[in-house]
Design a protein around this motif. Sequence first.
Motif, PDB file in Angstrom:
ATOM      1  N   LEU A 181       0.882  -1.116   0.056  1.00 54.81           N
ATOM      2  CA  LEU A 181       0.150  -0.072   0.148  1.00 54.81           C
ATOM      3  C   LEU A 181       0.824   1.298  -0.087  1.00 54.81           C
ATOM      4  CD1 LEU A 181      -2.788  -0.880   2.536  1.00 54.81           C
ATOM      5  CD2 LEU A 181      -2.778  -1.191   0.014  1.00 54.81           C
ATOM      6  N   GLN A 182       1.962   1.319   0.630  1.00 56.35           N
ATOM      7  CA  GLN A 182       2.654   2.431   0.662  1.00 56.35           C
ATOM      8  C   GLN A 182       3.818   2.536  -0.642  1.00 56.35           C
ATOM      9  OE1 GLN A 182       5.667   2.044   3.738  1.00 56.35           O
ATOM     10  NE2 GLN A 182       6.104   4.064   3.891  1.00 56.35           N
ATOM     11  N   ASP A 183       3.839   1.620  -1.255  1.00 53.23           N
ATOM     12  CA  ASP A 183       4.823   1.376  -2.473  1.00 53.23           C
ATOM     13  C   ASP A 183       4.016   1.951  -3.811  1.00 53.23           C
ATOM     14  OD1 ASP A 183       6.854   1.107  -0.711  1.00 53.23           O
ATOM     15  OD2 ASP A 183       6.955  -1.268  -1.126  1.00 53.23           O
ATOM     16  N   LEU A 184       2.848   1.511  -3.742  1.00 53.14           N
ATOM     17  CA  LEU A 184       2.201   1.590  -5.006  1.00 53.14           C
ATOM     18  C   LEU A 184       1.079   2.626  -5.138  1.00 53.14           C
ATOM     19  CD1 LEU A 184       1.675  -2.271  -5.376  1.00 53.14           C
ATOM     20  CD2 LEU A 184       3.012  -0.894  -6.998  1.00 53.14           C
ATOM     21  N   PRO A 185       0.929   3.362  -6.164  1.00 50.73           N
ATOM     22  CA  PRO A 185       0.386   4.707  -6.298  1.00 50.73           C
ATOM     23  C   PRO A 185      -1.267   4.129  -6.856  1.00 50.73           C
ATOM     24  CG  PRO A 185       1.645   4.295  -8.301  1.00 50.73           C
ATOM     25  CD  PRO A 185       1.838   3.302  -7.498  1.00 50.73           C
ATOM     26  N   PHE A 186      -1.861   3.787  -5.751  1.00 49.02           N
ATOM     27  CA  PHE A 186      -3.360   3.527  -5.791  1.00 49.02           C
ATOM     28  C   PHE A 186      -4.213   4.846  -5.247  1.00 49.02           C
ATOM     29  CE2 PHE A 186      -2.092  -0.998  -5.999  1.00 49.02           C
ATOM     30  CZ  PHE A 186      -2.559  -1.272  -7.066  1.00 49.02           C
ATOM     31  N   ASN A 187      -5.455   4.856  -5.472  1.00 50.97           N
ATOM     32  CA  ASN A 187      -6.359   5.994  -5.136  1.00 50.97           C
ATOM     33  C   ASN A 187      -7.225   5.276  -4.044  1.00 50.97           C
ATOM     34  OD1 ASN A 187      -5.983   6.733  -8.082  1.00 50.97           O
ATOM     35  ND2 ASN A 187      -5.727   8.477  -6.775  1.00 50.97           N
ATOM     36  N   GLU A 188      -7.637   3.967  -4.372  1.00 49.48           N
ATOM     37  CA  GLU A 188      -8.559   3.189  -3.650  1.00 49.48           C
ATOM     38  C   GLU A 188      -8.251   1.858  -3.260  1.00 49.48           C
ATOM     39  OE1 GLU A 188     -12.379   4.299  -5.767  1.00 49.48           O
ATOM     40  OE2 GLU A 188     -12.553   2.011  -5.824  1.00 49.48           O
ATOM     41  N   GLY A 222      -9.919  -3.847  10.869  1.00 51.74           N
ATOM     42  CA  GLY A 222      -9.577  -2.593  11.474  1.00 51.74           C
ATOM     43  C   GLY A 222      -8.133  -2.083  11.110  1.00 51.74           C
ATOM     44  N   ALA A 223      -7.349  -3.209  10.970  1.00 53.27           N
ATOM     45  CA  ALA A 223      -5.835  -2.677  11.033  1.00 53.27           C
ATOM     46  C   ALA A 223      -5.825  -2.372   9.450  1.00 53.27           C
ATOM     47  CB  ALA A 223      -5.044  -4.070  10.951  1.00 53.27           C
ATOM     48  N   VAL A 224      -6.586  -3.123   8.338  1.00 57.66           N
ATOM     49  CA  VAL A 224      -6.529  -2.892   6.934  1.00 57.66           C
ATOM     50  C   VAL A 224      -7.261  -1.429   6.536  1.00 57.66           C
ATOM     51  CG1 VAL A 224      -7.251  -3.574   4.499  1.00 57.66           C
ATOM     52  CG2 VAL A 224      -6.365  -5.188   6.048  1.00 57.66           C
ATOM     53  N   THR A 225      -8.274  -1.204   7.245  1.00 54.87           N
ATOM     54  CA  THR A 225      -9.095  -0.146   6.830  1.00 54.87           C
ATOM     55  C   THR A 225      -8.519   1.107   7.527  1.00 54.87           C
ATOM     56  OG1 THR A 225     -10.549  -0.331   8.690  1.00 54.87           O
ATOM     57  CG2 THR A 225     -11.301  -1.065   6.616  1.00 54.87           C
ATOM     58  N   GLY A 226      -7.801   0.925   8.735  1.00 54.03           N
ATOM     59  CA  GLY A 226      -7.146   2.134   9.436  1.00 54.03           C
ATOM     60  C   GLY A 226      -5.952   2.398   8.616  1.00 54.03           C
ATOM     61  N   LEU A 227      -5.047   1.551   8.168  1.00 50.87           N
ATOM     62  CA  LEU A 227      -3.743   1.856   7.466  1.00 50.87           C
ATOM     63  C   LEU A 227      -4.119   2.487   6.311  1.00 50.87           C
ATOM     64  CD1 LEU A 227      -0.725   1.901   7.351  1.00 50.87           C
ATOM     65  CD2 LEU A 227      -0.912  -0.419   6.192  1.00 50.87           C
ATOM     66  N   ALA A 228      -5.015   1.805   5.333  1.00 50.67           N
ATOM     67  CA  ALA A 228      -5.411   2.525   4.068  1.00 50.67           C
ATOM     68  C   ALA A 228      -5.863   3.769   4.075  1.00 50.67           C
ATOM     69  CB  ALA A 228      -6.473   1.555   3.445  1.00 50.67           C
ATOM     70  N   SER A 229      -6.700   4.192   5.090  1.00 49.68           N
ATOM     71  CA  SER A 229      -7.282   5.298   5.262  1.00 49.68           C
ATOM     72  C   SER A 229      -6.087   6.391   5.795  1.00 49.68           C
ATOM     73  CB  SER A 229      -8.412   5.358   6.270  1.00 49.68           C
ATOM     74  OG  SER A 229      -9.146   6.283   6.582  1.00 49.68           O
ATOM     75  N   GLU A 230      -5.298   5.889   6.664  1.00 51.32           N
ATOM     76  CA  GLU A 230      -4.234   6.732   6.990  1.00 51.32           C
ATOM     77  C   GLU A 230      -3.217   7.091   5.848  1.00 51.32           C
ATOM     78  OE1 GLU A 230      -2.773   8.747  10.184  1.00 51.32           O
ATOM     79  OE2 GLU A 230      -4.355   7.550  10.216  1.00 51.32           O
ATOM     80  N   LEU A 231      -3.080   6.286   4.991  1.00 51.85           N
ATOM     81  CA  LEU A 231      -2.456   6.604   3.928  1.00 51.85           C
ATOM     82  C   LEU A 231      -3.260   7.119   2.539  1.00 51.85           C
ATOM     83  CD1 LEU A 231      -0.755   3.142   3.261  1.00 51.85           C
ATOM     84  CD2 LEU A 231       0.466   5.132   4.127  1.00 51.85           C
ATOM     85  N   GLY A 232      -4.208   7.646   3.027  1.00 54.09           N
ATOM     86  CA  GLY A 232      -5.226   8.640   1.853  1.00 54.09           C
ATOM     87  C   GLY A 232      -5.631   8.002   1.196  1.00 54.09           C
ATOM     88  N   LEU A 233      -5.898   6.600   1.165  1.00 54.23           N
ATOM     89  CA  LEU A 233      -6.973   5.915   0.144  1.00 54.23           C
ATOM     90  C   LEU A 233      -8.200   5.870   0.642  1.00 54.23           C
ATOM     91  CD1 LEU A 233      -4.755   2.353   0.127  1.00 54.23           C
ATOM     92  CD2 LEU A 233      -4.774   4.290  -1.753  1.00 54.23           C
ATOM     93  N   THR A 234      -9.100   5.928  -0.562  1.00 60.38           N
ATOM     94  CA  THR A 234     -10.634   5.678  -0.396  1.00 60.38           C
ATOM     95  C   THR A 234     -10.785   4.292  -0.125  1.00 60.38           C
ATOM     96  OG1 THR A 234     -11.021   7.461  -2.021  1.00 60.38           O
ATOM     97  CG2 THR A 234     -12.798   5.985  -1.388  1.00 60.38           C
ATOM     98  N   VAL A 235     -11.456   4.025   0.768  1.00 61.91           N
ATOM     99  CA  VAL A 235     -11.512   2.546   1.233  1.00 61.91           C
ATOM    100  C   VAL A 235     -12.855   2.201   1.099  1.00 61.91           C
ATOM    101  CG1 VAL A 235     -11.763   0.884   3.205  1.00 61.91           C
ATOM    102  CG2 VAL A 235      -9.995   2.793   3.337  1.00 61.91           C
ATOM    103  N   VAL A 236     -13.220   0.920   0.129  1.00 59.77           N
ATOM    104  CA  VAL A 236     -14.542   0.443  -0.198  1.00 59.77           C
ATOM    105  C   VAL A 236     -14.765  -0.824   0.299  1.00 59.77           C
ATOM    106  CG1 VAL A 236     -15.671  -0.210  -2.460  1.00 59.77           C
ATOM    107  CG2 VAL A 236     -13.917   1.581  -2.559  1.00 59.77           C
TER     108      VAL A 236
END
Length: 280
Positions: A191-198, A221-235
């Motif tokens: 998640l940190q290395d790849l340019p994803f928006n979502e 909780g871990a997945v959504t928390g980190l993704a959200s922290e990294l600025g990704l839109t979580v679906v």
Amino acid sequence: KQEGRNTYRLYRADMHAQDSQRLALETALRNTAETGDGLVVHYQPLFDRDSGQIRGAEALVRWQHPTLGMISPGDFIPLAESSGLILPLGEQLIDVIMGQLRAWHQAGLDPVPVAINLSPRQFWQSGLAEWVGQRLAHHDLPARLVGFELTESCLLDQSQAAAAILRGLQSLGCFTAIDDFGTGYSSLSYLQDLPFNELKVDRTFIRRLNDGTRSSRAILGAVTGLASELGLTVVAEGVETAEQLERLKPYQIDLIQGFLMGRPSPAATFADTWLAPRRM
Ligand code: C2E
Ligand code: CA
Ligand code: CA
Ligand code: CA
């Protein structure tokens, strides 16, 4: 001995039947890949969890076979991939979807961004972003209306090269999403290395919430928390019941998709149900 031989011949005959069936299917699929005839796209809405507003759609392909009827992607995408037909088929599909977006616009509707699924071979085909840019120009579409979903298996061991392709798509203005997250070889470091928006959390995680175990809650909780922290839109995908939606409340989820809110439907039904007239 005799029996063995008969069995052998039966087996051979069966093989031939299977081979010729597969060949007939492949021939029909080749025709669809060349002409686009028989490609049907359904659209499933995605909603903002908090406001309930529609935010986008996912394009899901079906194949209208001349005699077998409607075939679901799980039943022909593997053949398309193994035969290489996924490349011309995927190009037809992108043109069908972009043409649809343009048609909605021309009908005075306000289209929503549409996510297109890419199989690994499509993703790795050289010149993908250039080709997409050219098709966007051809259909006279703003790039923000188009995005691409890919699964972790696309990215395996090649994250630097994958990042370059993703950046190419993003620099056109398209969005990128990692699909079925958590099912494959997912490593959170991707998640940190790849340019994803979502990031689309796989529906198995949503389903597992039903059993209410501590570990399924911790993982989500871990997945959504980190993704959200990294600025990704979580679906959250595959939301089927009101109870599931309720259980998702504590998590950092932006968008929801699933049978509860809306099933995939043909373009006309989708537009009638979900697209609003454009304000001038
Ligand atoms: P996917 O990308 O994970 O797509 C979501 C699938 O989940 C769709 O199945 C959708 O109909 C289904 N779904 C949506 N909401 C719910 C729900 O609430 N509950 C359940 N149980 N299912 C739900 P579909 O349309 O049969 O597509 C299956 C897979 O085929 C897709 O999985 C995707 O991997 C592939 N696929 C579909 N369209 C394309 C395409 O245009 N290109 C490529 N390469 N693959 C495609
Ligand atoms: Ca998808
Ligand atoms: Ca998915
Ligand atoms: Ca939110």
